[in-house]
Design an enzyme around this catalytic site. Sequence first.
Site, PDB file in Angstrom:
ATOM      1  N   HIS A  10       0.593  -1.179  -0.152  1.00  0.00           N
ATOM      2  CA  HIS A  10       0.010   0.156  -0.114  1.00  0.00           C
ATOM      3  C   HIS A  10       0.868   1.362   0.089  1.00  0.00           C
ATOM      4  CE1 HIS A  10      -3.927  -1.808   0.237  1.00  0.00           C
ATOM      5  NE2 HIS A  10      -3.478  -2.755   0.816  1.00  0.00           N
ATOM      6  N   HIS A  85      -6.219  -2.377  -5.340  1.00  0.00           N
ATOM      7  CA  HIS A  85      -5.785  -1.066  -5.204  1.00  0.00           C
ATOM      8  C   HIS A  85      -4.870  -0.732  -6.411  1.00  0.00           C
ATOM      9  CE1 HIS A  85      -6.920   0.228  -1.036  1.00  0.00           C
ATOM     10  NE2 HIS A  85      -7.271  -1.216  -1.009  1.00  0.00           N
ATOM     11  N   HIS A 187      -4.112  -9.648  -0.201  1.00  0.00           N
ATOM     12  CA  HIS A 187      -5.318  -9.112  -0.093  1.00  0.00           C
ATOM     13  C   HIS A 187      -5.707  -9.081   1.415  1.00  0.00           C
ATOM     14  CE1 HIS A 187      -9.006  -7.262  -1.314  1.00  0.00           C
ATOM     15  NE2 HIS A 187      -9.994  -8.161  -1.223  1.00  0.00           N
ATOM     16  N   HIS A 189      -5.137  -8.753   5.214  1.00  0.00           N
ATOM     17  CA  HIS A 189      -4.088  -8.008   5.723  1.00  0.00           C
ATOM     18  C   HIS A 189      -3.526  -9.013   7.013  1.00  0.00           C
ATOM     19  CE1 HIS A 189      -4.561  -3.780   3.978  1.00  0.00           C
ATOM     20  NE2 HIS A 189      -4.447  -4.728   2.955  1.00  0.00           N
TER      21      HIS A 189
END
Lengths: 377, 504
Positions: A10, A85, A187, A189
């Site tokens: 991320h 994302h 995917h 966490h």
Amino acid sequence: MRIAHLADSHLGFRQYGLYEREEDFYAIFEETVERIIAERPDCVIHAGDLFERSQPPTKALRVVQQALGRLDNAGIPIYAVPGNHDILIRRNSLPPHILYDYLGMKIIGGRNPWYTHGETFIGGIPYRSKIYHAAMIEDLGRLAAAAEPFRKRILVLHQAIETYLPFEYELRLEEIPPSFDYYAMGHIHKRIVETHGQGILAYPGSSELWSMDELSSYKRDGKGFNLVDLEHDRQELVKIDLPLHREILDETIPLERLEEYLDSIVERLRALPERPILNVKITDVKEGSAPVYAKLEHALGDLVLQLRPRFVSAEEENLESVTEGSLEIHAVIAKRCGDDSALCELALSLFDLLSRGDSELLEEASAMAEEAQRRLA
Amino acid sequence: MNAGEVLGRCIGEATTERVQFVSKKMPRIGEFVILECDFGAVLGMIETLARGSVAIPEDIFDPASVEKIRAMEGDEYYIQGSVRILGEVESMKIPRTPPPPGTRVMCAPPVVLMRIFGDPGNGIRLGTLVTQPEVPVYVHTNRMVTRHLAVLAMTGAGKSNTVAVIADGILGMRGTVLIFDMHSEYISASFTSGRVTPMRTVLNPKHLSQTELAKLANIHGERAYVQSRYFRMAYTTAIRDLQENTIGISEFFMHMKDLLDGYLEEERFRDDKTAINAVRNKIEEFEERYEQIIDLTGREFSESLVPGTVNVIDLGAVDEDAADVIVSHALRKILTGRKQYIRKREGIPFPLLIVLEEAHILSPKTRSTDSKYWISRVAREGRKFGVGLCLVSQSPKSLDPDSLSQMNNMIISRLIQPEDQRHVQSASESLSEDLLAQLASLNIGEAIAIGPMTKIPALVKIDEFRGRLVGGDIDVVGEWRRAVEGREQERDARRREIGQMEDY
């Protein structure tokens, strides 16, 4: 064949709008890459959500560029599948990953659903939402067939599996072909390691705390990446922990013990290497939260990166533990009206009438209410 | 046959009910004829027809001889038939004397038939005469509602269409219909002359009687009288507490269970612990089973009836026991509501026609159900209070004969099983042996209408309902094809999207 498997970096995520948090995500990624190079695996697999968004800030792109340069110098190739994302669900959109093909990044996607690394098959599918489920199942079958002749087989997916995320899953465990040696997942966490078919299925989890919900699993399982050794008869998996530098605290304090708490925590906060994020819930707040907030801010403001207080009165505290039974709106109305059946009937009829969203019914509704008032009187 | 055309002449012995005739022309069964008697014109209907040849009697055993005779004689034949006398054209009364031999038999002119069937007056248009399509058939609404109606036919012979045509006709007269919709056919139907009022299939225990509730809870008085006693005790106390507002309606069942728990503790009920526990369990099972249809806040059902519309209670999703309770409850409430209105101007201020689909399930011949009792009550008393019944069934033989015989009007389409035919005949005074024989040979959409609603029996081609009905038979082959094609199209579309999104 040793693989470093990571996911959900991320990069570019500016948590709470804080520049420092964005930096935290870069820092842990860079450390991860350093550690991977030190472990000297044969390759790296990134199982999706490398970036927070499909159009990441330049800094995030730069961080990945430099990291891939270091891996390239060390002679370690990287395979990556785009996560939800990383992509836009839109025609002809490209994930940022394609910028790095010159640095040796091998993107698993429509054009190259699989690669071979020596005698090992590395294949996968980019993130797909549930509406593509049928195609997903079909393509999983194709990958399993293509992997068949290889000595070692790795499947890379960025999907939630029902068993681990029961309400927002795209795949069920039994839909994943059992013939792979390692399932490099992304995917979810949390850190998950399971056997599936003849192999190991693992989610390495995110490398930073992307959401506060991950706090408990971080405390229990840590964060980091997986080192997988496929050479032996049985696959071996080692979890490598990379502790976070910045603490994220989550505390609950009753108002009457606030002074005591402030005295004790100041020392704790001073001892931390980085200013932490402090989530604090003050309970039994009776009148106004402003003075309590001022007090907290005054005592701790300089010691924390961000103070995130919540104030809860005794009543609200009780409210949080209610709502058993149906949340169907008629049932809730009926419950609220209690024993008064006339009132209940009125409430339900008004609700039904007004839910039709027709302003012309307002007159009918007010007539109904007046009528009921007359009857109740 | 053309109107006024002479068909033939009466022969043999005639009675006031029936007369034989011979003809050279070829009329059709069910056709109306005029007999020109010396005392005036008499209307009749052709019931049987036979076609023969004097030259070819039945005792010839060699086909070759028949061929020879035919070569010599040509296609000579005669028509012999019988006419049922329906009444004098002027008064529609059965004549006092039989028609004299040799009376001319003529095709009934449409004017005469129009006068009998085609007067819209207070009537509902059912369709047209099968034999004279230019003559519309209207039935008398008042007599249809007050003297009840049975719509009987095999599956697929057009029961739903008939009911829809009647309901639409009633809507056209601003009348009110209530349909118990066993197959969710009418709930989303649209009528040309009015609208559908969907009624929620919910029962409020507050409005149910103790026996209705006991039945739903599977406590049967005749078999489990001990359980029944404790159930009654708990129920009456709970209802009293409800009326005195010591408990709320939402606590009703909880309160009953608490009361039963109380009985368990009491010394004097020591021997009945098993029964008390059984009652308690049954209440719990009941709550689970009927969660969908029990609504503690539901309105009294008769208050939700809307006049001038087709009110539809959708029973498609409930089991037969629940349907029985819902129907019997509704019939009870309607009958008492109408009685109250007639006597005290309270209750239900409008008459209505109640359509009961699958009547053989609600009022079976062999079992006793609550609905059966209330159907017969409404059948007996309904005419005084303006509550009409319309029983619809494809299996008249399993329908309760008493209920069926109360239906003075009948619209009967194709019925093949002799047992069904006999059952219908024994229930109806006006269905003759010969008409009965017609039942198997009716086409889809054709029906025999008898009873006080029509002056004389008629063979009717029922109109096609002009609104929209859900249901009918599913086009299985088409659905299969559509399902597969839909899947393939969906798959191709998704594949294309994936191709465009993952092009890297």
